[in-house]
Design an enzyme around this catalytic site. Structure first.
Site, PDB file in Angstrom:
ATOM      1  N   LEU A 102       6.325   2.090  -5.255  1.00 38.28           N
ATOM      2  CA  LEU A 102       5.184   1.572  -4.176  1.00 38.28           C
ATOM      3  C   LEU A 102       5.848   1.981  -2.795  1.00 38.28           C
ATOM      4  O   LEU A 102       7.017   1.425  -2.697  1.00 38.28           O
ATOM      5  CB  LEU A 102       4.961   0.324  -4.344  1.00 38.28           C
ATOM      6  CG  LEU A 102       4.162  -0.128  -5.646  1.00 38.28           C
ATOM      7  CD1 LEU A 102       3.948  -1.893  -5.496  1.00 38.28           C
ATOM      8  CD2 LEU A 102       2.694   0.254  -5.233  1.00 38.28           C
ATOM      9  N   ASP A 103       5.302   2.492  -1.846  1.00 38.99           N
ATOM     10  CA  ASP A 103       6.040   2.853  -0.550  1.00 38.99           C
ATOM     11  C   ASP A 103       6.397   1.493   0.049  1.00 38.99           C
ATOM     12  O   ASP A 103       5.804   0.411  -0.335  1.00 38.99           O
ATOM     13  CB  ASP A 103       5.200   3.613   0.069  1.00 38.99           C
ATOM     14  CG  ASP A 103       3.731   3.112   0.819  1.00 38.99           C
ATOM     15  OD1 ASP A 103       3.836   2.070   1.283  1.00 38.99           O
ATOM     16  OD2 ASP A 103       2.713   3.622   0.286  1.00 38.99           O
ATOM     17  N   GLU A 104       7.115   1.744   1.218  1.00 35.96           N
ATOM     18  CA  GLU A 104       7.690   0.446   1.896  1.00 35.96           C
ATOM     19  C   GLU A 104       6.698  -0.391   2.202  1.00 35.96           C
ATOM     20  O   GLU A 104       6.818  -1.706   2.382  1.00 35.96           O
ATOM     21  CB  GLU A 104       8.600   1.009   2.965  1.00 35.96           C
ATOM     22  CG  GLU A 104       9.345  -0.105   3.666  1.00 35.96           C
ATOM     23  CD  GLU A 104      10.220   0.368   4.956  1.00 35.96           C
ATOM     24  OE1 GLU A 104      11.013  -0.295   5.240  1.00 35.96           O
ATOM     25  OE2 GLU A 104      10.480   1.552   4.883  1.00 35.96           O
ATOM     26  N   ASP A 105       5.643   0.002   2.707  1.00 33.27           N
ATOM     27  CA  ASP A 105       4.450  -0.882   3.300  1.00 33.27           C
ATOM     28  C   ASP A 105       3.651  -1.268   2.302  1.00 33.27           C
ATOM     29  O   ASP A 105       2.512  -2.315   2.583  1.00 33.27           O
ATOM     30  CB  ASP A 105       3.734  -0.240   4.367  1.00 33.27           C
ATOM     31  CG  ASP A 105       4.617   0.376   5.534  1.00 33.27           C
ATOM     32  OD1 ASP A 105       5.337  -0.127   5.745  1.00 33.27           O
ATOM     33  OD2 ASP A 105       4.404   1.397   6.088  1.00 33.27           O
ATOM     34  N   SER A 106       3.565  -1.215   0.862  1.00 33.68           N
ATOM     35  CA  SER A 106       2.911  -1.679  -0.011  1.00 33.68           C
ATOM     36  C   SER A 106       3.581  -2.657  -0.846  1.00 33.68           C
ATOM     37  O   SER A 106       4.847  -2.912  -0.759  1.00 33.68           O
ATOM     38  CB  SER A 106       2.662  -0.412  -0.897  1.00 33.68           C
ATOM     39  OG  SER A 106       1.715   0.497  -0.302  1.00 33.68           O
TER      40      SER A 106
END
Length: 247
Positions: A102-106
């Site tokens: 999951l990317d940093e903003d997710s």
């Protein structure tokens, strides 16, 4: 006889892709001989497999469910010292890896394990294990937008499409969607919606295969129950069989 990368993955060294990279770099040896060729078959019951000259040891396999907050990275090392998802399970003594990213903003459901073989089946696009996301987007996607997500859009790394899209509700000048994917390319949902001129404001993974996030609080973790691991293996194996014997 088994493929070398599968033996390494079963021992908790990492995903099969990670193990292939270790083989390419010459860090794996079999009976004292460095192996650089992918696809080599070995017998783990009679041959000694080593990583960096250290004999492979069978490791107790562990499976953890984490509710990843925004701001955490899905990697085991960050030179900038940013928070890592593995920091959320400091009590786990085994070296675990994130199953997919999951990317940093997710935020949301993230599995951590040292079972590289299962991790590979859950994340490789060809197996098509479903991942369910709750997505808040700027604007209000039209029926044509939703239809386009289902038909697919072309990104820099190929054609991608959603397995399912449901409009859940509107909130001011934004809308909430439930999106189900069968694969997980890098930032796939964000890039798909950007092509349709809708910026993702919030993205939360709610389920992977048979495992659901449920009421687990943000930043918290829990071990998967034995029956959950069994169901996860079953769904991954079922997807693998579909790949081998498509209808």
């Amino acid at each position: 006889m088994e493929r070398l990368n599968k033996v390494l993955a079963h021992a908790g060294v990492g995903s099969r892709r990670r193990c292939d990279e270790l083989i390419r770099r010459g860090r794996i040896s079999v009976d004292g001989v460095v192996v650089r060729e992918l696809g080599v078959q070995v017998d783990p019951t009679t041959q000694e497999v080593s990583v960096d000259q250290q004999p492979l040891k069978s490791e107790h396999l562990v499976y953890w469910l984490v509710n990843k907050p925004r701001g955490y990275l899905c990697t085991n090392h960050d030179p900038a010292g940013r928070p890592l998802a593995v920091d959320l399970v400091p009590h786990v003594h085994q070296r675990v890896y994130t199953v997919g990213r999951l990317d940093e903003d997710s935020e949301g459901l993230l599995l951590l394990t040292n079972d590289g073989d299962l991790a590979n089946k859950l994340t490789h696009p060809r197996y098509g294990v479903e991942k369910t996301y709750l997505v808040q987007v700027a604007g209000r996607p039209s029926p044509d937008d939703i239809d386009q997500l289902l038909k697919g859009v072309y990104l820099s790394d190929g054609h991608v499409r959603a397995r399912s899209v449901r409009r859940l509700k509107t909130q001011g000048e934004s809308a909430w969607l439930q999106i189900i994917l069968n694969e997980g390319k890098n930032r796939e949902i964000r890039r798909m919606l950007a092509r349709l001129k809708h910026k993702v404001m919030r993205l939360k993974r709610m389920a992977m295969g048979s495992i659901v996030l449920g009421k687990l609080a943000s930043g918290k973790s829990r071990p998967l129950r034995a029956e959950e691991v069994a169901r996860l293996r079953e769904s991954a194996d079922r997807a693998a069989r579909r790949e081998l014997h498509p209808t």
